[in-house]
Scaffold this active site. Sequence first.
Site, PDB file in Angstrom:
ATOM      1  CB  SER A  84      90.473 -27.032  48.719  1.00  0.00           C
ATOM      2  OG  SER A  84      89.636 -26.142  48.043  1.00  0.00           O
ATOM      3  NE  ARG A 111      92.586 -20.325  53.585  1.00  0.00           N
ATOM      4  CZ  ARG A 111      93.136 -20.958  52.543  1.00  0.00           C
ATOM      5  NH1 ARG A 111      92.473 -21.050  51.421  1.00  0.00           N
ATOM      6  NH2 ARG A 111      94.310 -21.510  52.636  1.00  0.00           N
ATOM      7  CG  HIS A 120      87.081 -21.751  46.335  1.00  0.00           C
ATOM      8  ND1 HIS A 120      87.168 -23.078  46.685  1.00  0.00           N
ATOM      9  CD2 HIS A 120      88.339 -21.272  46.377  1.00  0.00           C
ATOM     10  CE1 HIS A 120      88.428 -23.383  46.917  1.00  0.00           C
ATOM     11  NE2 HIS A 120      89.158 -22.298  46.748  1.00  0.00           N
ATOM     12  CE  LYS A 179      97.972 -27.032  45.278  1.00  0.00           C
ATOM     13  NZ  LYS A 179      96.802 -26.156  45.527  1.00  0.00           N
TER      14      LYS A 179
END
Length: 170
Positions: free
Chosen positions: A137, A99, A26, A50
Amino acid sequence: MTPFPVASAERVALYAGSFDPITHGHEDLIRRTLTFADRVIVAVSHNVSKQPLFSVHERLGFITEIMGHDSRIEVREFSGLLVDFARDAGAQVNVRGLRAVSDFEYEFQMALMNRHLLPEMETVFMTPSLDTTYISSSLVREVARFGGDVSGLVHPLVAKALVARFAEVR
């Protein structure tokens, strides 16, 4: 639909996410965004789907501290539609990190929906640096949960907070 304010030629980018926790990946994207934007708004979301490890307040604090109080980086929280937040903040660019190929389908779908809702906002996909490509994360949380070393994945402030948080759970 209300267009963006045209009072300034300032290029404002928005980088939104849960950042639970912020990783070196990040940080890399935030810094690199400043190569094409005058200002970056890091928007920490209240994601109702979440269960966050850290509160929004904690995540805002981590990001502010880690990014060194750079005046070109604004850290804010948001909830609701990203396009509403972007419009209110005057952001013209939405930055998204990719990613792996598996990220693309979801991100592409979101970019098209955002374009439908706010045609004035462009989405820019950025790939992480080679040394941070594998960091997420959720993976950081999982490693930390079982006592693994996350020092190469996150800022020391976050690594310390992860150790403390999981010590509370044990």
